[in-house]
Design an enzyme around this catalytic site. Structure first.
Site, short mmCIF file in Angstrom:
data_model
loop_
_atom_site.label_atom_id
_atom_site.label_comp_id
_atom_site.label_asym_id
_atom_site.label_seq_id
_atom_site.Cartn_x
_atom_site.Cartn_y
_atom_site.Cartn_z
N GLU A 97 0.83 -1.21 0.00
CA GLU A 97 0.00 0.00 0.00
C GLU A 97 0.87 1.25 0.00
OE1 GLU A 97 -0.98 -2.92 1.77
OE2 GLU A 97 -2.14 -3.01 -0.07
N ASN A 121 -0.30 -7.79 -3.62
CA ASN A 121 -1.07 -7.03 -4.61
C ASN A 121 -0.20 -6.03 -5.36
OD1 ASN A 121 -1.23 -5.63 -1.84
ND2 ASN A 121 -1.74 -3.98 -3.24
N ASP A 179 -7.30 -5.71 -4.40
CA ASP A 179 -6.35 -5.96 -3.33
C ASP A 179 -6.30 -7.43 -2.93
OD1 ASP A 179 -4.39 -5.42 -1.35
OD2 ASP A 179 -5.93 -5.27 0.19
#
Lengths: 639, 182
Positions: free
Chosen positions: A240, A324, A366
Site C-alpha cells: 500500500e 497485490n 487488493d
C-alpha cells in the site's frame, strides 16, 4: 453407505446450532462417509478413549493412518519432536502436531497454567515457539523477543532490537509481527524497520542483524522467516506504499544476503532464467515484469512477500505468494502486472525461479496472493500427485501440482462474486465485469472484500482426517477508485473502501475443507472475522481463537465445539502445542487484538468514519464493545 | 521550517507571513540560546497543558484559513493529494490517529496541527515540511481541524463522497460529514 450418512446426520443433529448443516448437502455426503465412520457413539460427547500407556515417543513415531480421501502429509514430513520451532510447525505448513494427550474426550478440562503480559497494545499475530524447555515469543512493534521457561513462564531473557519509531508510519495494517523461526541454536525474526536478526537462543545475545529495506521507500517487514538449509527466507511488506516487492535469502550463519528476487521488473531481477518453466503460456515470455506494466510503473508496483513460505526438501523448491500490485486503483497500471498476486516456486540455494502461476492478473480488489501453501500428497484422478493447497484470498481453494505449477482444481470455499470460477486451461479467473473497479467508479458489494475471503490467518491440515481447517472472513465491500499520487514513504492506494458483513451477516467462518472432493465438510460461523491461525492435533482437536476473546477447541471430524475459554483480549495469533519437560502436552496462544481487522481497537480508531483502516472500520464498528487491546501469551494444560 | 524560511513560499496572506516570520525568529533564537518565556507563542507552541510554576497565557495563533470555505475545500483536496487520507482516511484514522474524537495526541490548536504536518511526529507521522508549501499546510490544517465534531462550523461539503452518501442504515448520520452533505 446409507448407514454412514445416517450416522453422520445423526451426529450433526447433536451439534451446536451454529455449525451449519453442510453435511446435509447431497454433494458433500460421499466425502463425509469415512469421516462419519470415525465418529463413534452418536451424541456421546466423549469418543472412545485413546491409549495413554505408550510413551510419547512410541506414539508419535507411528505413521498417521491413511485418510478416506487419501490426502496425507508429504512423504518427507519429519517425526514429531514435541516442539514448535517455526510458526507453521514445519516446512509443509501443516500446523499439525502428532501430540494426542489432549483429545476430544478431555479437552474440556484444559486450564491455564501460566501467562505473560507483553504490555503492548498492537495486534499480536505471532506463534509462540517452543524449543527444549524454552518458549520464544516476538511481539508486535517494538518487536521484543522474550525467552520464557515453559514450566512456569519465568522470564529468562529479552532481546530488544529497537526499531526506529517512524517505521510505524509505513505499516499499512497495524504494526504486527507474524513470528520467529528457530534453527541451529538461533532465533531469527524480522523487525518492522526492515532488519532480519539472529539471536542466540540460549543467551539472548544478537548474533547478526542485517538491514534489508528502507522505511523512506515505504518498506516494512512483518512476516515470519522460514529457515531451510543454511538459508533464512524473508520478504518485505508495503504493497500500500508503492514498494517494489522482494524475497531475500540470507545466509543463516553470517546474515549476508545470498540472493534476492524482485517481483516486478526485468527477468534478471526476478531471478528468472533458463530453469523457469511456468505451466501456463501467459507466464512465458521475456521480461514480463516490465512489459505487463505501463512504462516505469513496475518500479513502484508492489508484489510484496509478507505471508507464508513453504519448502519441499525433496524437490528443493521454495513456495510463496506475492502481494497485490499498487496502487489499488487498477486503471493506473494497465496489464497483467507480473509477478504480483501469484505463486512462485524457486530453488532454495540460488533463488532461481522454477515456475509461477498468477491467481489474479491485473488485480482490481487488493487480492494479495501471499496466503499459505500447505504441502501434501494426494491421489488425483487415479494418479498420485505432490500438491500444495492454497486457500486464496480471492475465495478459491487452489490445489496445485507442486512439481510443475499445474492447477488441478480451484473451487470457492467462501462467498465470492468477483469471479465465477477459474479457467483451468489458462489459469485465469473468470471475472465478473460488474465487479471491475476503476477511476471514479463506485462498485458496490464486491465479495470478498479487500482482505479477501481469507487474509494472512493460516490454516491447518490434519493427516488423520485429510481435512484442511481454514479460519477466514465473510466480508464484502464498496470500492471507489481514486487518483493516486506517489510520494515515497506515504500510502499509495488510490481507492476508498467500505467493508460490510457478507451474506447472513456473520463476518467470520471456520471451515473444514476436503481437498480431494473440493468441498466444505462443515463450517462454523463467527461474529467477527476469524483472524487467528488454526492448529490441528492428533487428538482430533482443532484450535483457533476469535476476536471476541474466545480460544476454542472443536472436534476435527464434526466441528462440534468441545471447549472455549475467554482470554483478556481478542485473539489474532497462531496457536501452538508442545510437550513439556514433564512429558505432558501443553497448548500456547497469544491474545492481543489488532491487525488490520482489529485496528479499530488497537489503533483507537473512530467508528464514525467507515473508510478508516482502508475501509475495515466500517465492518468492525462494534468490536470495541467486545474487547480491549493488550497482549499476553497463555499456556494451557490438562490437570 | 528553517529551509522553507529561506526558500520562502511568501505568497500567503499577512497572517501566514506573521507566523512564518515568528517561527523563523524562534528557530534562530533557539539555536543560539534557550528561548525566553513568551517566545513560545508561535507554531512551535505548547503540547502540554502542564506548565511548572505560574501558567502563562499565550496569544492565540489563528489559522489564516479558519472558517474560510474555499481554503478548507482546497485543504481537503490537498489532504488527498499528499496522501494524508492514506493514513487518516476521512478523519477516522488507520495508520495514523483519528481526528473525530476528543483525543488530539499532540494538541488540536492550529499551531499544533501545523507542526504535526511540517515537523512530523515520532510514531510515524512523516515530516512534510520540505514537500508542502506553508500556505497549503495551513489549508490542510484548516480542513483537519474542521473534521473535529466539536467544531462549531464543520467542514463544508467535500467534492466527492459517494461511498458515504449513497449508503444508508449505518451510523453515517453522526459521521464526519454528518448532516452537512450538500
Amino acid at each position: 453407505m446409507w448407514g454412514g450418512q445416517v450416522q453422520f446426520l445423526h451426529q450433526l443433529s447433536c451439534r451446536a446450532d451454529f455449525v451449519k448443516r453442510w453435511g446435509a448437502r447431497p454433494a458433500v455426503r460421499t466425502a463425509l462417509l469415512a469421516s462419519a465412520l470415525l465418529v463413534a457413539g452418536g451424541c456421546q460427547r466423549e469418543p472412545a478413549p485413546r491409549p495413554t500407556a505408550a510413551t510419547p515417543e512410541q506414539r508419535t513415531a507411528a505413521p498417521e493412518p491413511r485418510t478416506a480421501n487419501g490426502v496425507r502429509e508429504a512423504a518427507w514430513t519429519k517425526e514429531e519432536d514435541g516442539q514448535w520451532a517455526m510458526a507453521a510447525k514445519n516446512w509443509a505448513n501443516t500446523r499439525y502436531s502428532r501430540l494426542d494427550q489432549i483429545n476430544t474426550g478431555n479437552v474440556n478440562q484444559l486450564r491455564q497454567v501460566w501467562s505473560f503480559n507483553t504490555g503492548i497494545a498492537a495486534g499480536h499475530e505471532a506463534a509462540p515457539l517452543v524449543v527444549g524447555d524454552t518458549m520464544y515469543v516476538v511481539t508486535p512493534y517494538p518487536n521484543v523477543l522474550y525467552a520464557l521457561d515453559v514450566r512456569d513462564g519465568g522470564l529468562r531473557w529479552s532481546y530488544r532490537p529497537r526499531p526506529v519509531r517512524a517505521a510505524q508510519g509505513v505499516a499499512c495494517c497495524d504494526v504486527v509481527n507474524r513470528g520467529a523461526a528457530y534453527a541451529d541454536g538461533r532465533i531469527f525474526f524480522n523487525t518492522l524497520d526492515n532488519h532480519t536478526v539472529a539471536v542466540d537462543a540460549k543467551s539472548g545475545k544478537e548474533v547478526w542483524k542485517t538491514k534489508l529495506g528502507d522505511i523512506n521507500l515505504g518498506e516494512s517487514m512483518t512476516m515470519a522467516p522460514l529457515v531451510a538449509g543454511n538459508r533464512v527466507l524473508v520478504g518485505n511488506s508495503g504493497g500500500e506504499f508503492g514498494v517494489r516487492g522482494w524475497i531475500t535469502a540470507l545466509e543463516a550463519g553470517s546474515g549476508k544476503i545470498a540472493w534476492r528476487a524482485y517481483h516486478t521488473g526485468p527477468d534478471k531481477d526476478a531471478l528468472i532464467g533458463a530453469d523457469f518453466r511456468p505451466f501456463y503460456a501467459g507466464d512465458r515470455g521475456e521480461d514480463l515484469g516490465v512489459k505487463t506494466w505501463p512504462p516505469g510503473q513496475w518500479k513502484i508496483g508492489g508484489g510484496t512477500v509478507w505471508g507464508w513460505i513453504s519448502y519441499d526438501p525433496e524437490l528443493d523448491m521454495v513456495y510463496y505468494g506475492t502481494g497485490n500490485p499498487g496502487p489499488w486503483n487498477p486503471e493506473l497500471r494497465e496489464g497483467d502486472n507480473k509477478w504480483t498476486c501469484g505463486l512462485f516456486a524457486r530453488r532454495l540455494s540460488d533463488g532461481a525461479a522454477i515456475w509461477f502461476v498468477q491467481f489474479v492478473p491485473h488485480d482490481e480488489h487488493d487480492y494479495d496472493g501471499v496466503n499459505e501453501s500447505i504441502l501434501v500428497d494426494m491421489p488425483w484422478r487415479g494418479e498420485e500427485r505432490k500438491v500444495l493447497l492454497h486457500p486464496e484470498r480471492t475465495g478459491f481453494m487452489y490445489v496445485i501440482d507442486r512439481t510443475n505449477g499445474e492447477i488441478l482444481s480451484a473451487e470457492p470455499f467462501a462467498h465470492t462474486n468477483w469471479a465465477t470460477g477459474v479457467d483451468l486451461q489458462t489459469s485465469r479467473p473468470i471475472k465478473n465485469e460488474e465487479k471491475a473497479t476503476g477511476l471514479g467508479k463506485v462498485v458496490r458489494n464486491v465479495c470478498p472484500a479487500a482482505p479477501g475471503a481469507k487474509d494472512w490467518q493460516p490454516s491447518a491440515f490434519s493427516p488423520r482426517t485429510g481435512l484442511l481447517y481454514i479460519p477466514h472472513n465473510n466480508l464484502c465491500m464498496d470500492f471507489e477508485g481514486l487518483e493516486a499520487n506517489y510520494i515515497a514513504g506515504t500510502p499509495y492506494v488510490g481507492a476508498e473502501v467500505k467493508m460490510m458483513p457478507g451474506p447472513s451477516g456473520h463476518r467470520g467462518e471456520f471451515t473444514a475443507w476436503d481437498p480431494a472432493a473440493a468441498k466444505a465438510v462443515w463450517k462454523i460461523e463467527e461474529r467477527f472475522p476469524a483472524w487467528s491461525g488454526a492448529l490441528a492435533t492428533a487428538g482430533d482437536v482443532v484450535f483457533y481463537g476469535t476476536m471476541d476473546r474466545w480460544f476454542k477447541a472443536v472436534n476435527a471430524v464434526t466441528g462440534q465445539n468441545l471447549w472455549q475459554h475467554r482470554l483478556g483480549s481478542g485473539i489474532v495469533s497462531q496457536p501452538s502445542t508442545f510437550r513439556g519437560p514433564d512429558g505432558k502436552q501443553y497448548l500456547a496462544v497469544m491474545s492481543g487484538v489488532g491487525g488490520w481487522a482489529g485496528a479499530i481497537v488497537s489503533g483507537q480508531l473512530s467508528a464514525e468514519d467507515g473508510t478508516g483502516a482502508l475501509g475495515f472500520v466500517n465492518a468492525m464498528k462494534d468490536l470495541p464493545e467486545h474487547t480491549a487491546a493488550g497482549g499476553a501469551v497463555h499456556v494451557f494444560a490438562l490437570p | 521550517m528553517f529551509l522553507r524560511c529561506r526558500s520562502g513560499f511568501l505568497a500567503a496572506g499577512i497572517g501566514v507571513l506573521t507566523v512564518l516570520a515568528a517561527s523563523c525568529e524562534r528557530r534562530e533564537t533557539s539555536e543560539r540560546r534557550m528561548p525566553a518565556p513568551g517566545r513560545l507563542d508561535t507554531p512551535a507552541g505548547l503540547e502540554s497543558g502542564l506548565q511548572p510554576g505560574a501558567a502563562i497565557v499565550f496569544p492565540e495563533i489563528r489559522n489564516p484559513y479558519e472558517g474560510d470555505a474555499s481554503g478548507i475545500s482546497e485543504g481537503r483536496r490537498l489532504y488527498q493529494w499528499y496522501n494524508c487520507s492514506g493514513c487518516h482516511f476521512n478523519g477516522g484514522g488507520g495508520i495514523g490517529p483519528p481526528f473525530l474524537d476528543a483525543d488530539w495526541i499532540y494538541g488540536r490548536e492550529p499551531a499544533n496541527i501545523f507542526n504535526s504536518i511540517v515537523r512530523g511526529r515520532p510514531n510515524g507521522m512523516p515530516a512534510y515540511g520540505r514537500r508542502i508549501p506553508e500556505q497549503q499546510v495551513w489549508q490542510i490544517a484548516a480542513y483537519v481541524a474542521s473534521l473535529d465534531p466539536r467544531q462549531p462550523d464543520r467542514a463544508p461539503p467535500g467534492a466527492r463522497e459517494p461511498l458515504v452518501q449513497e449508503e444508508g442504515g449505518d451510523r453515517e448520520g453522526t459521521g464526519p460529514r454528518g448532516g452537512q452533505q450538500r
